[in-house]
Design a protein around this motif. Structure first.
Motif, PDB file in Angstrom:
ATOM      1  N   TYR A  50      -5.928  -1.998  -9.132  1.00 15.12           N
ATOM      2  CA  TYR A  50      -6.344  -1.039  -8.104  1.00 15.12           C
ATOM      3  C   TYR A  50      -6.353   0.383  -8.660  1.00 15.12           C
ATOM      4  O   TYR A  50      -5.631   0.710  -9.616  1.00 15.12           O
ATOM      5  CB  TYR A  50      -5.386  -1.099  -6.907  1.00 15.12           C
ATOM      6  CG  TYR A  50      -5.521  -2.352  -6.077  1.00 15.12           C
ATOM      7  CD1 TYR A  50      -6.411  -2.411  -5.005  1.00 15.12           C
ATOM      8  CD2 TYR A  50      -4.776  -3.485  -6.370  1.00 15.12           C
ATOM      9  CE1 TYR A  50      -6.539  -3.563  -4.239  1.00 15.12           C
ATOM     10  CE2 TYR A  50      -4.895  -4.642  -5.626  1.00 15.12           C
ATOM     11  CZ  TYR A  50      -5.779  -4.671  -4.557  1.00 15.12           C
ATOM     12  OH  TYR A  50      -5.912  -5.819  -3.812  1.00 15.12           O
ATOM     13  N   ARG A  51      -7.166   1.213  -8.008  1.00 12.71           N
ATOM     14  CA  ARG A  51      -7.186   2.649  -8.308  1.00 12.71           C
ATOM     15  C   ARG A  51      -7.027   3.420  -7.004  1.00 12.71           C
ATOM     16  O   ARG A  51      -7.687   3.132  -6.009  1.00 12.71           O
ATOM     17  CB  ARG A  51      -8.502   3.040  -8.983  1.00 12.71           C
ATOM     18  CG  ARG A  51      -8.571   4.548  -9.339  1.00 12.71           C
ATOM     19  CD  ARG A  51      -9.793   4.860 -10.155  1.00 12.71           C
ATOM     20  NE  ARG A  51     -11.030   4.621  -9.395  1.00 12.71           N
ATOM     21  CZ  ARG A  51     -12.238   4.548  -9.940  1.00 12.71           C
ATOM     22  NH1 ARG A  51     -12.399   4.678 -11.243  1.00 12.71           N
ATOM     23  NH2 ARG A  51     -13.306   4.339  -9.176  1.00 12.71           N
ATOM     24  N   LEU A  52      -6.132   4.392  -7.015  1.00  8.95           N
ATOM     25  CA  LEU A  52      -5.951   5.300  -5.887  1.00  8.95           C
ATOM     26  C   LEU A  52      -5.979   6.727  -6.404  1.00  8.95           C
ATOM     27  O   LEU A  52      -5.064   7.145  -7.132  1.00  8.95           O
ATOM     28  CB  LEU A  52      -4.619   5.023  -5.164  1.00  8.95           C
ATOM     29  CG  LEU A  52      -4.237   6.027  -4.070  1.00  8.95           C
ATOM     30  CD1 LEU A  52      -5.271   6.032  -2.948  1.00  8.95           C
ATOM     31  CD2 LEU A  52      -2.842   5.731  -3.510  1.00  8.95           C
ATOM     32  N   ASP A  53      -7.021   7.453  -6.077  1.00  4.41           N
ATOM     33  CA  ASP A  53      -7.122   8.870  -6.432  1.00  4.41           C
ATOM     34  C   ASP A  53      -6.847   9.098  -7.921  1.00  4.41           C
ATOM     35  O   ASP A  53      -6.104   9.999  -8.294  1.00  4.41           O
ATOM     36  CB  ASP A  53      -6.146   9.681  -5.577  1.00  4.41           C
ATOM     37  CG  ASP A  53      -6.470  11.170  -5.569  1.00  4.41           C
ATOM     38  OD1 ASP A  53      -7.654  11.524  -5.725  1.00  4.41           O
ATOM     39  OD2 ASP A  53      -5.529  11.979  -5.405  1.00  4.41           O
ATOM     40  N   ARG A  99       1.498   7.034  -6.676  1.00  2.69           N
ATOM     41  CA  ARG A  99       0.536   8.119  -6.882  1.00  2.69           C
ATOM     42  C   ARG A  99       1.202   9.476  -6.649  1.00  2.69           C
ATOM     43  O   ARG A  99       0.966  10.438  -7.402  1.00  2.69           O
ATOM     44  CB  ARG A  99      -0.652   7.913  -5.923  1.00  2.69           C
ATOM     45  CG  ARG A  99      -1.542   9.123  -5.696  1.00  2.69           C
ATOM     46  CD  ARG A  99      -2.222   9.624  -6.946  1.00  2.69           C
ATOM     47  NE  ARG A  99      -2.988  10.827  -6.678  1.00  2.69           N
ATOM     48  CZ  ARG A  99      -2.464  12.063  -6.616  1.00  2.69           C
ATOM     49  NH1 ARG A  99      -1.171  12.250  -6.845  1.00  2.69           N
ATOM     50  NH2 ARG A  99      -3.237  13.092  -6.354  1.00  2.69           N
ATOM     51  N   THR A 120       1.019   4.282  -2.851  1.00  2.00           N
ATOM     52  CA  THR A 120       0.921   5.682  -2.431  1.00  2.00           C
ATOM     53  C   THR A 120       2.116   6.476  -2.963  1.00  2.00           C
ATOM     54  O   THR A 120       1.963   7.623  -3.415  1.00  2.00           O
ATOM     55  CB  THR A 120       0.851   5.770  -0.897  1.00  2.00           C
ATOM     56  OG1 THR A 120      -0.206   4.927  -0.416  1.00  2.00           O
ATOM     57  CG2 THR A 120       0.572   7.199  -0.442  1.00  2.00           C
ATOM     58  N   PHE A 159      -8.208   2.492  -1.413  1.00  2.85           N
ATOM     59  CA  PHE A 159      -7.602   1.679  -2.461  1.00  2.85           C
ATOM     60  C   PHE A 159      -8.746   0.855  -3.058  1.00  2.85           C
ATOM     61  O   PHE A 159      -9.252  -0.075  -2.428  1.00  2.85           O
ATOM     62  CB  PHE A 159      -6.530   0.748  -1.893  1.00  2.85           C
ATOM     63  CG  PHE A 159      -5.303   1.456  -1.395  1.00  2.85           C
ATOM     64  CD1 PHE A 159      -4.332   1.902  -2.269  1.00  2.85           C
ATOM     65  CD2 PHE A 159      -5.118   1.661  -0.027  1.00  2.85           C
ATOM     66  CE1 PHE A 159      -3.188   2.548  -1.814  1.00  2.85           C
ATOM     67  CE2 PHE A 159      -3.984   2.306   0.443  1.00  2.85           C
ATOM     68  CZ  PHE A 159      -3.012   2.759  -0.450  1.00  2.85           C
ATOM     69  N   GLU A 160      -9.165   1.202  -4.254  1.00  2.00           N
ATOM     70  CA  GLU A 160     -10.322   0.555  -4.881  1.00  2.00           C
ATOM     71  C   GLU A 160      -9.847  -0.606  -5.761  1.00  2.00           C
ATOM     72  O   GLU A 160      -8.978  -0.426  -6.601  1.00  2.00           O
ATOM     73  CB  GLU A 160     -11.084   1.562  -5.735  1.00  2.00           C
ATOM     74  CG  GLU A 160     -11.615   2.758  -4.951  1.00  2.00           C
ATOM     75  CD  GLU A 160     -12.185   3.798  -5.881  1.00  2.00           C
ATOM     76  OE1 GLU A 160     -13.414   3.795  -6.075  1.00  2.00           O
ATOM     77  OE2 GLU A 160     -11.406   4.615  -6.425  1.00  2.00           O
ATOM     78  N   LEU A 199      -7.694   8.086   1.692  1.00  2.00           N
ATOM     79  CA  LEU A 199      -8.305   7.757   0.409  1.00  2.00           C
ATOM     80  C   LEU A 199      -8.388   6.247   0.219  1.00  2.00           C
ATOM     81  O   LEU A 199      -7.489   5.512   0.622  1.00  2.00           O
ATOM     82  CB  LEU A 199      -7.484   8.374  -0.728  1.00  2.00           C
ATOM     83  CG  LEU A 199      -7.317   9.892  -0.665  1.00  2.00           C
ATOM     84  CD1 LEU A 199      -6.345  10.353  -1.734  1.00  2.00           C
ATOM     85  CD2 LEU A 199      -8.670  10.573  -0.827  1.00  2.00           C
ATOM     86  N   SER A 223       0.838  -1.210   0.000  1.00  2.00           N
ATOM     87  CA  SER A 223       0.000   0.000   0.000  1.00  2.00           C
ATOM     88  C   SER A 223       0.867   1.251   0.000  1.00  2.00           C
ATOM     89  O   SER A 223       0.534   2.244  -0.662  1.00  2.00           O
ATOM     90  CB  SER A 223      -0.923  -0.022   1.219  1.00  2.00           C
ATOM     91  OG  SER A 223      -1.700  -1.205   1.240  1.00  2.00           O
ATOM     92  N   SER A 225      -7.556   1.654   2.904  1.00  2.00           N
ATOM     93  CA  SER A 225      -7.381   3.062   2.549  1.00  2.00           C
ATOM     94  C   SER A 225      -6.011   3.539   3.015  1.00  2.00           C
ATOM     95  O   SER A 225      -5.319   2.869   3.788  1.00  2.00           O
ATOM     96  CB  SER A 225      -8.474   3.921   3.188  1.00  2.00           C
ATOM     97  OG  SER A 225      -8.400   3.839   4.605  1.00  2.00           O
ATOM     98  N   THR A 226      -5.622   4.710   2.554  1.00  2.00           N
ATOM     99  CA  THR A 226      -4.301   5.259   2.880  1.00  2.00           C
ATOM    100  C   THR A 226      -4.157   5.595   4.357  1.00  2.00           C
ATOM    101  O   THR A 226      -3.042   5.649   4.880  1.00  2.00           O
ATOM    102  CB  THR A 226      -4.032   6.527   2.059  1.00  2.00           C
ATOM    103  OG1 THR A 226      -5.096   7.471   2.288  1.00  2.00           O
ATOM    104  CG2 THR A 226      -3.955   6.209   0.574  1.00  2.00           C
TER     105      THR A 226
END
Length: 555
Positions: A174-177, A85, A82, A137-138, A135, A78, A190-191
């Protein structure tokens, strides 16, 4: 009336009723006050899952803290996303390469920009903001053909190549922001779970530091490992020369039937490095030193084969090697120290008879003849069977064992008489640019195969014992790595492809209802990314033969 859906929470030893489709996070809300820690993931039917995992049937759930091996892996993955991103914001178009563990963190390089102190500070600032914002992590899963198009648009060609070679129908990502990526294991919900981290400029890259094991609210402090860094860097340069930096590139070469060339070049590199170490020992010997060569390293690093091959090269230099195993100096089993679990701690330095060992070494260096012990592992006792040794002219004593770099082992022997070699499988192959191959996984797979083949030990027993082995390494081996006069990287860029079929077969026998299945499943999933490589091109002198069988050396 339908029976309610129930899940069993093994942490609490009880069932709770749930609605179908609830996530682990929903379940956690009902029991979190009863847990002594904040979970970051969970074992569901003995498989590691994200806390966003939805439940549609009866399950056995064990919530896990960040201090568990699965939890720590989730935390670090994770953090990596991050960081990725943050890089897309600070330097659009730059590329992140997470290469390997080093200095108690993970070493990352940047392509397309320079890792200046100013940029590192900016990345840390952005990561802190993202973590504060908590945020999500989708996680998504789509047809692989669609995911490849997505990754191509994102400039993640390494991931596209891997997907091209493993032929999965569906692929999770995954998608993050607004940023997309893939990781070969669960991420945190999440973050906001990533409370402790640090970024440290190091050489031409960055060290990503996770939480400290003693105080989870602060990041780990880095330790200097210059020799280890050079060993990794040397092999990374080799990977670039042969054009195989990641699993996708390796699979491409295997599927193009170029395996023999890769094996021959990698084996030649091993031979060249061992020959170079032998030349250095010989030069010191002729200057009056290096009468004793200590070969150390963690479990399944290939110490035994390295010692035997080193002896061969020393003979070509007209020296006469004699070998001693530290295992023969174990104290009687009843006198072995215990670990924190109350089990015999065979990794402890004090499992050895240091007084007798040093007395024998000094007698040998003084020209005396010594009767060497033999340890009987069946009875747990040290015996003497008339095995006598005297160091003649041009004799070098090779001593193999995990504690060779610990100064206390040979405290009574003059420093100039010793030459220390550190052996470890410093894996430099990556799955892709954001997913590294952990050195510990490489060694664990070697040990699972060897112990099954030669020691009659099941994968369950090896996996169960592994945490104790790792604790012993952290305490007794890794702190002394930088004492080495030479480092030998025993990893072979092709070996995981060769171990794939044997490893999967052995791991598939781990019963699903045992806790060890979680690790077996993770390792099988890891091996699934590799195209299989046959053994026919692997020479009988290869270090890998120590684990697979077929070696020309006697063990």
């Amino acid at each position: 009336m339908n029976n309610p859906l129930q899940v069993y929470i093994s942490n609490l030893d009880r069932y709770i009723d749930i609605e179908g489709g609830e996530t682990l996070l929903d379940v956690l809300k009902r029991v979190e006050s009863e847990l002594p820690f904040r979970p970051i993931c969970a074992h569901v039917n003995n498989k590691t899952e994200s806390l966003r995992y939805p439940i549609f049937g009866p399950k056995m759930i064990r919530f896990l803290p960040i201090t568990s091996s699965s939890g720590e892996r989730v935390y670090i993955r994770s953090l990596c996303m991050t960081l990725y991103r943050a890089l897309t914001e600070a330097c659009p178009g730059a590329h992140l390469l997470v290469e390997h563990s080093l200095s108690r963190g993970h070493f990352c390089r940047l392509s397309g920009t320079e890792a200046t102190p100013e940029l590192v500070a900016r990345l840390k600032e952005i990561m802190t903001r993202l973590i504060t914002a908590d945020l999500p992590f989708e996680r998504f899963e789509q047809l692989t053909s669609d995911v490849k198009k997505l990754f191509a648009r994102e400039g993640l060609g390494d991931k596209v190549l891997l997907l091209d070679t493993i032929h999965s129908l569906y692929t999770p990502y995954y998608r993050l922001d607004g940023v997309y990526d893939s990781y070969y294991g669960a991420l945190a919900p999440s973050t906001g779970y990533l409370k402790a981290f640090d970024l440290v400029p190091y050489h031409d890259g960055i060290l990503l530091m996770a939480f400290d094991h003693e105080d989870h609210s602060r990041p780990r402090a880095m330790v200097t490992q210059e020799k280890m860094f050079r060993a990794f860097t040397e092999h990374l340069e080799f990977n670039k020369i042969i054009g195989v930096r990641n699993v996708g590139e390796l699979n491409r070469e295997v599927q193009a039937d170029n395996t023999a060339d890769i094996i021959n070049v990698a084996e030649a590199l091993h031979s060249k490095k061992i020959s170079s170490i032998a030349d250095e020992i010989t030069a010191r010997y002729h200057k009056g030193g290096a009468r004793i060569v200590l070969i150390a390293g963690p479990s399944s690093s290939g110490k035994t084969t390295t010692t035997k091959r080193l002896a061969t090269y020393l003979m070509t230099n007209l020296l006469r090697p004699q070998m001693i195993s530290l295992d023969d100096y174990f104290v009687d089993r009843k006198n072995t120290p215990l670990d924190e679990e109350g089990e015999y701690d065979y990794e402890s330095l004090y499992a050895l008879d240091l007084k007798q060992f040093n007395a024998d070494l000094n007698a040998l260096l003084a020209g005396e003849e010594v009767e060497l012990p033999t340890y009987n592992f069946a009875t747990g006792e040290r015996n003497y069977k008339g095995n006598r040794l005297k160091l003649d002219d041009n004799t070098v004593l090779l001593i193999e064992g995990i504690h060779g770099l610990n100064p206390e082992l040979t405290a009574s022997v003059p420093e100039d008489m010793k030459f220390r070699v550190y052996v470890s499988a410093l894996t430099t192959l990556s799955i892709d640019d954001h997913n590294w191959v952990p050195t510990t996984d490489n060694r664990l797979l070697r040990r699972i195969i060897r112990d099954h083949k030669y020691r009659g030990t099941s994968a369950v027993d090896t996996i169960r014992r592994w945490p104790s082995v790792r604790r012993g390494e952290e305490r007794w081996i890794f702190p002394y790595q930088e004492n080495a006069d030479a480092m030998f990287n025993s990893s072979l860029i092709f070996e995981l492809g060769v171990m794939k079929e044997q490893g999967e077969d052995i791991l598939s026998r781990v019963p699903h209802d045992l806790p060890e299945y979680a690790e077996a499943y993770r390792l099988m999933k890891f091996l699934s990314y590799f195209s299989p490589i046959g053994e026919k091109y692997i020479p009988s002198t290869s270090l890998l033969r120590e684990f697979l069988g077929g070696s020309s050396f006697k063990y």
